[in-house]
Design a protein around this motif. Structure first.
Motif, short mmCIF file in Angstrom:
data_model
loop_
_atom_site.label_atom_id
_atom_site.label_comp_id
_atom_site.label_asym_id
_atom_site.label_seq_id
_atom_site.Cartn_x
_atom_site.Cartn_y
_atom_site.Cartn_z
N SER A 3 -8.22 8.40 3.92
CA SER A 3 -7.15 7.40 3.98
C SER A 3 -6.12 7.76 5.04
CB SER A 3 -6.47 7.29 2.61
OG SER A 3 -7.31 6.59 1.71
N LEU A 61 0.86 -1.19 0.00
CA LEU A 61 0.00 0.00 0.00
C LEU A 61 0.89 1.24 0.00
CD1 LEU A 61 -3.29 0.89 1.81
CD2 LEU A 61 -1.34 2.39 2.10
N HIS A 64 -2.65 -0.22 -4.20
CA HIS A 64 -2.76 -1.30 -3.21
C HIS A 64 -2.95 -2.62 -3.97
CE1 HIS A 64 -3.10 -3.15 0.57
NE2 HIS A 64 -4.22 -2.65 1.02
N1 NVA Z 1 -7.40 3.89 1.25
C1 NVA Z 1 -7.07 3.37 2.54
C2 NVA Z 1 -6.91 1.87 2.49
C3 NVA Z 1 -6.64 1.23 3.80
C4 NVA Z 1 -6.40 -0.26 3.67
C5 NVA Z 1 -5.80 4.02 3.05
O1 NVA Z 1 -4.88 4.27 2.25
O2 NVA Z 1 -5.72 4.32 4.24
#
Ligand code: NVA
Ligand code: CP
Length: 298
Positions: free
Chosen positions: A219, A118, A123
């Motif tokens: 996020s 991520l 991701h």
């Molecule tokens: N879009 C979120 C996903 C978390 C798994 C983040 O980046 O925090």
């Protein structure tokens, strides 16, 4: 040549299908026997850490969890020094980072695969589990509509790429200011045989969709924007009314963590159309498939 998984577009359609096939195999060779895999996290994690640790163990290897501040990318040492050193200890280096450029810089100097767990842009491990789960519930995704409602973020981008590689029609419902740009839509359209469209009214995005995805509106790293984002995303919460506009038998998906009463109602995420727990469990299988692929298993 060393393969990396920084974004889903590191894979062709054929390779993505190979990873998904490996994910469903229970008899994979112990390709990581006696080997280490570093798991470096600049942000918190439940699913990604747990699924990657167990996937490494199931392939015979030893995961080494490392907090981001222990290695200190560009603070304690340059990213390149950290990477070159750790690549001598481990067969795979995986990292969850704020800035996507960090994993790109790691890939430039690493002799072992780099896995993005991520970043602000992508991701990919989540998207592998997303398409695996959708295939299990809805069959071949080619020609089917996959909707994503909410913030066009890391999760949305990787989901769109994976779905398009598999021939799906991706339908984005994102508010103005949190949407995919025209250039991004043009890029996505070139990723694979599927297609993409975007609307700015959430309910219009889910028409005919077999799968309705959303993610948090805030996020990790955006916490100071939380209240402004809640106002900007008004009307984008997935609720029963929205689900009723999707295809018969449509599933609800969320990468988790989820915020009930914000981006999704409790009735939807805890209701019969929700596949979020199967989706989370598939993170393990997807991670094992991805690691086996990167280690050369076909
Ligand atoms: N879009 C979120 C996903 C978390 C798994 C983040 O980046 O925090
Ligand atoms: N979906 C996901 O990546 O969850 P974690 O942040 O708990 O790893």
């Amino acid at each position: 040549m060393t393969r990396h998984l920084l974004t889903i577009t590191d894979l062709s359609t054929r390779e993505l299908c190979a990873v998904l096939d490996l994910a469903e195999r229970s008899n994979l060779p112990k390709v990581l026997e006696g080997r280490g895999v570093a798991l470096i996290f600049e942000k918190p994690s439940n699913r990604t850490r747990q699924s990657m640790e167990i996937a490494v163990v199931q392939l015979g290897g030893h995961p080494v969890y490392t907090r981001g501040d222990e290695v200190g990318f560009d603070l304690r040492e340059p990213v390149e020094d950290i990477t070159r050193v750790m690549a001598g200890y481990h067969d795979v280096l995986a990292a969850r980072v704020f800035d996507h450029h960090v994993v790109e810089r790691m890939a430039v100097v690493s002799g072992v695969p780099i896995v993005n767990m991520l970043s602000d842009q992508a991701h990919p491990l989540q998207a592998l589990a997303d398409v695996l789960t959708m295939q299990q519930f809805h069959g071949d995704l080619a020609g089917q509509t996959v909707a994503y409602v909410g913030d066009y973020n890391n999760v949305a981008r990787s989901l769109a790429e994976a779905s398009i590689l598999l021939g799906a029609h991706v339908s984005l419902g994102c508010p103005v200011g949190f949407h995919a740009t025209d250039a991004e839509l043009e890029r996505l359209a070139q990723v694979g045989p599927g297609s993409v469209r975007q609307v700015h009214r959430a309910v219009d995005a889910v028409t005919d969709a077999v799968a309705v995805h959303t993610d948090t509106w805030t996020s990790m790293g955006q916490e100071t924007e939380k209240e402004a984002r809640r106002r900007a995303f008004e009307g984008f919460a997935v609720d029963d009314e929205m689900m009723s506009r999707a295809a018969q038998g449509a599933g609800f998906y969320h990468c988790l963590p989820a915020y009930r009463g914000v981006e999704v109602t409790a009735a939807v995420i805890d209701g019969p159309q929700s596949h979020v727990i199967a989706q989370a469990h598939n993170r393990l299988h997807a991670a094992r498939g991805a690691l086996a692929f990167l280690m050369g298993v076909r």
